[in-house]
Design a protein around this motif. Structure first.
Motif, mmCIF file in Angstrom:
data_model
loop_
_atom_site.group_PDB
_atom_site.id
_atom_site.type_symbol
_atom_site.label_atom_id
_atom_site.label_comp_id
_atom_site.label_asym_id
_atom_site.label_seq_id
_atom_site.Cartn_x
_atom_site.Cartn_y
_atom_site.Cartn_z
ATOM 1 N N GLU A 1 -15.575 -59.029 18.339
ATOM 2 C CA GLU A 1 -15.576 -57.597 18.097
ATOM 3 C C GLU A 1 -16.613 -57.186 17.062
ATOM 4 O OE1 GLU A 1 -13.946 -55.587 19.941
ATOM 5 O OE2 GLU A 1 -12.940 -57.207 21.016
ATOM 6 N N ASN B 1 -20.642 -56.910 15.616
ATOM 7 C CA ASN B 1 -21.963 -56.630 16.164
ATOM 8 C C ASN B 1 -22.862 -57.842 15.978
ATOM 9 O OD1 ASN B 1 -24.125 -55.391 17.282
ATOM 10 N ND2 ASN B 1 -24.549 -54.070 15.532
ATOM 11 N N ARG B 2 -22.750 -58.782 16.925
ATOM 12 C CA ARG B 2 -23.561 -59.987 16.882
ATOM 13 C C ARG B 2 -24.347 -60.112 18.177
ATOM 14 N NH1 ARG B 2 -21.016 -64.603 13.232
ATOM 15 N NH2 ARG B 2 -19.989 -63.303 11.683
ATOM 16 N N HIS C 1 -27.016 -57.530 22.318
ATOM 17 C CA HIS C 1 -26.204 -57.187 21.159
ATOM 18 C C HIS C 1 -24.741 -57.167 21.596
ATOM 19 C CE1 HIS C 1 -29.304 -56.227 18.208
ATOM 20 N NE2 HIS C 1 -30.004 -55.691 19.201
ATOM 21 N N TRP C 2 -23.922 -57.949 20.907
ATOM 22 C CA TRP C 2 -22.516 -58.098 21.309
ATOM 23 C C TRP C 2 -21.679 -57.017 20.626
ATOM 24 C CZ3 TRP C 2 -19.681 -59.509 24.993
ATOM 25 C CH2 TRP C 2 -18.335 -59.839 24.836
ATOM 26 N N LYS C 3 -21.502 -55.911 21.331
ATOM 27 C CA LYS C 3 -20.663 -54.824 20.839
ATOM 28 C C LYS C 3 -19.818 -54.322 22.015
ATOM 29 C CE LYS C 3 -24.776 -51.860 21.109
ATOM 30 N NZ LYS C 3 -25.588 -50.833 20.421
ATOM 31 N N ASP D 1 -17.038 -52.765 24.468
ATOM 32 C CA ASP D 1 -16.151 -51.601 24.502
ATOM 33 C C ASP D 1 -15.067 -51.835 25.540
ATOM 34 O OD1 ASP D 1 -17.710 -50.090 22.648
ATOM 35 O OD2 ASP D 1 -19.138 -49.665 24.255
ATOM 36 N N LEU E 1 -20.226 -53.837 28.210
ATOM 37 C CA LEU E 1 -21.340 -53.674 27.290
ATOM 38 C C LEU E 1 -22.202 -52.525 27.796
ATOM 39 C CD1 LEU E 1 -22.387 -57.413 26.789
ATOM 40 C CD2 LEU E 1 -21.195 -55.969 25.123
#
Length: 678
Positions: A97, A99-100, A161-163, A165, A191
């Motif tokens: 969860e 931001n990576r 970018h791992w964000k 939803d 994503l």
């Protein structure tokens, strides 16, 4: 041996029962306990088999433990297939969860909408100094034009970018739940990225699916170079290569209204036609020594070659797998081989992926084929023709009717419409579908080696254009399209029970089966009456729609929409269908509403609420009213506040802070969906 005639039918039913138990029993069970129970059942099953061999008469223990064994198999594979029960899944990762960065692999391209959409598997999440190996499937939405996103395809590995939803559930009642559909594909997050937020590190992974996808795209481009009409080309690549991205929504809706939507998706119909053609083409092999085995191997190999040609899309792979088993059953030439082969393929596919049980295409494919196997021979025997041409068309009619009977209850449940001219559509289209597929394969092969003559592509384009024109003409006969049909799951199951009894009556009629048929009809009527009895007689619904207010007041079969506009959004149609509304009317939004002794005060930008002497239970804020919410709450002390979609996000954030200070719940339709008061 009689009890083994339909062994895979029974095993499939037991397996499906176990899968359903795993998905719908809301209990968390330790994995060790599940494995221990399954191992114990297996042990008792083996002991019961050993014991039965030492007895003159077999008792019920082997059958009982065999049933429990398959049931536990279904439960076990379904339990461990669920992402929630997989320790290495990204749902259980705290870092997921944050931001990576993440490395993901594209597995499937979906039909684009406002964005380019893909399914992707996650490989790992990492930063500059740490890395976490995880797995799971996500929905990837990428903004950008087709030229920019062309390098993203199945087999590509990309850094994003791992964000993640959540995939939002529908905000209004009875709308299509896309999040639920995605969960049936084991997708729980999405994503949403611009193309600038990702980096392609490998365009082709070298996997079989990636190579198959590249082959399909090359074949599509080879045909496009011939300058075929775009609409005809879109249908051709859907029919032959399983790529539907270029089909317009209008054309798709026309095929649906004409009852020919199955033409546009490679499914059991196309594979079945291919199987029959190959069976006829390879008939001489049957005369050789071991000819049946050679013929079976050749047919199955060519079916899988076709699957590779279509990019190994999941739906085609499922259909080819099913018909591969059927091809084996056809060569065995036994009465029960076809049904056993069908359910053996079902058993195999569900063991491989229990989530298939919840996918509409999978359900419809098996029900259509089962309808053809069980019903078509009985219908065909009713009328006999001496001439080949009438007999040929009679076969098409009976196949179409049998397949439609097989899928009818489920089609009504999912799609809520019945195309009355489906028989005419199939009667006119199916005879030329084989011709189109044959010409299409020939054209693709010749185009790939730059030897395609112009008359073949012209002939193919002519036939496709005529087929599209015919479909449009049939779709325009709106009188024959029955829409807004609503049946419950229980009614769907009862309809299938009635169909099963009807098939039994056709096979061998007797008085007991007629009684069962009469009982089934009574059950269906009872389920309809129960649905009316449980339907709320009076209800208020505050729907969600950006920049507008829609309030529904339902009373029995009447619905009044309070709104500043008389347009009817699609979610109103869904509500009308499910709630079985007969009379729909409109009127402007009223400042005071009363439902079930609850007073609702509606405050908008022009409401002077200070002079209101009522004591409302609920206050609805709409159209960005310029009010002092602190003073408003002190004045009325309501039980609940509601902010619908006509308000700005900035004002809603301020209202939420004030409502929290006063410990008054604020229902925001943009977040929680429609507010319903029953």
């Amino acid at each position: 041996m009689k009890k083994f005639q339909f062994i895979f039918l029974r095993l499939s039913i037991y397996l499906m029962a176990g899968i359903l138990c795993a998905f719908y029993i809301p209990v968390q069970i330790d994995p060790g306990i599940i494995i221990g129970i399954s191992g114990g059942i297996l042990l008792f099953f083996l002991l019961s088999l050993i014991r039965s061999r030492q007895r003159l008469f077999v008792d019920f223990w082997p059958g009982l433990f065999g049933f429990l064994l398959v049931l536990s198999l279904g439960f076990t594979i379904a339990y461990f297939a669920q992402p929630e029960n997989q320790p290495g899944h990204y749902l259980h990762s705290d870092k997921a969860e944050m931001n990576r960065l993440a490395e993901i692999s594209i597995t499937e391209e979906l039909k684009p909408s406002f964005t380019h959409r893909y399914l992707a598997d996650i490989n790992r999440i990492f930063t500059a100094d740490s890395k976490e190996e995880i797995h799971g499937r996500v929905l990837l939405n990428i903004k950008g034009d087709s030229l920019v996103t062309a390098q993203i395809k199945p087999g590509s590995r990309i850094i994003v970018h791992w964000k993640p939803d959540s995939i939002r559930s529908p905000l209004n009642p009875y709308q299509f739940d896309y999040s639920r559909y995605m969960r049936s594909l084991k997708v729980h997050k999405q994503l949403n990225l611009d193309f600038s937020e990702l980096s392609v590190i490998q365009e082709n992974s070298g996997s079989t699916r990636a190579m198959a996808w590249n082959l399909r795209e090359k074949l599509i481009n080879d045909i496009k170079k011939q300058g075929m009409n775009p609409e005809a080309m879109a249908v051709l690549q859907a029919l032959i290569l399983g790529q539907r991205r270029d089909i317009t929504n209008d054309l798709y809706q026309d095929y649906a209204a004409a009852g020919a939507i199955h033409i546009l998706a490679i499914s059991g119909l196309h594979i079945g036609i291919l199987l029959l053609f190959l069976n006829f083409l390879l008939k001489p092999l049957g005369k050789l020594a071991y000819g049946s085995i050679l013929k079976m191997i050749a047919i199955v190999s060519l079916l899988w070659a076709f699957a590779i040609l279509t990019g190994l899309s999941p739906s085609v792979v499922r259909a080819v797998c099913m018909f591969s088993f059927l091809a084996v059953g056809m060569q065995l030439k036994r009465k029960t081989s076809t049904i056993n082969s069908l359910f053996l393929s079902l058993f195999f596919l569900l063991v491989y992926d229990p989530y298939l049980l919840f996918q509409v295409g999978f359900q419809l494919s098996y029900l259509a084929v089962l309808g053809i196997i069980l019903i078509q021979p009985r219908l065909y025997q009713m009328i006999s023709f001496k001439s080949r041409i009438p007999d040929y068309f009679w076969k098409i009619i009976t196949v179409s009717i049998a397949a439609q009977i097989g899928v009818l209850p489920l089609s009504l449940y999912y799609f809520h419409q019945f195309p009355g001219l489906f028989l005419l559509s199939n009667l006119l289209i199916l005879p030329v579908l084989g011709l189109i597929m044959g010409l299409g394969f020939l054209a693709i092969f010749l185009a790939s080696i730059d030897l395609l003559p112009g008359f073949i592509i012209a002939s193919l384009e002519f036939v496709l254009n005529k087929m599209n024109l015919l479909v449009r003409q049939i779709a325009r006969q709106e009188t024959f399209l029955i829409e807004n049909i609503e049946i419950s799951l229980s009614q769907t199951l009862v309809l299938y029970l009635i169909i099963m009894i009807l098939v039994m009556v056709l096979i061998k009629p007797d008085f007991r089966k007629l009684i069962l048929l009469f009982t089934g009809i009574l059950l269906f009527q009872a389920s309809v009456l129960y649905g009316k009895w449980t339907n709320s007689s009076q209800e208020l619904t505050i729907f969600h729609r950006s920049n507008e207010t829609y309030i529904g007041l339902k009373s029995q079969e009447n619905l009044t929409i309070l709104s500043d506009t008389t347009s009817i959004p699609s979610f109103i149609d869904d509500y009308v269908r499910v709630e079985k509304i007969r009379n729909l009317s409109f009127r402007p939004v009223e400042p005071i509403l009363k439902v079930h002794n609850n007073l609702i005060l509606v405050i908008d930008s022009v409401t002077a609420y200070e002079k209101t002497k009522i004591q409302p239970d609920i206050i609805l804020l709409k159209n960005n009213p310029k009010v002092n919410l602190e003073r408003l709450l002190n004045h009325f002390k309501p039980v609940k506040l509601i902010a619908d979609g006509s308000n700005s996000r900035y004002l809603i954030r301020r209202w939420k802070e004030t409502a929290d200070d006063h410990h008054i719940p604020l229902h925001i339709t943009a977040e929680k969906g429609a507010f319903r008061l029953r």
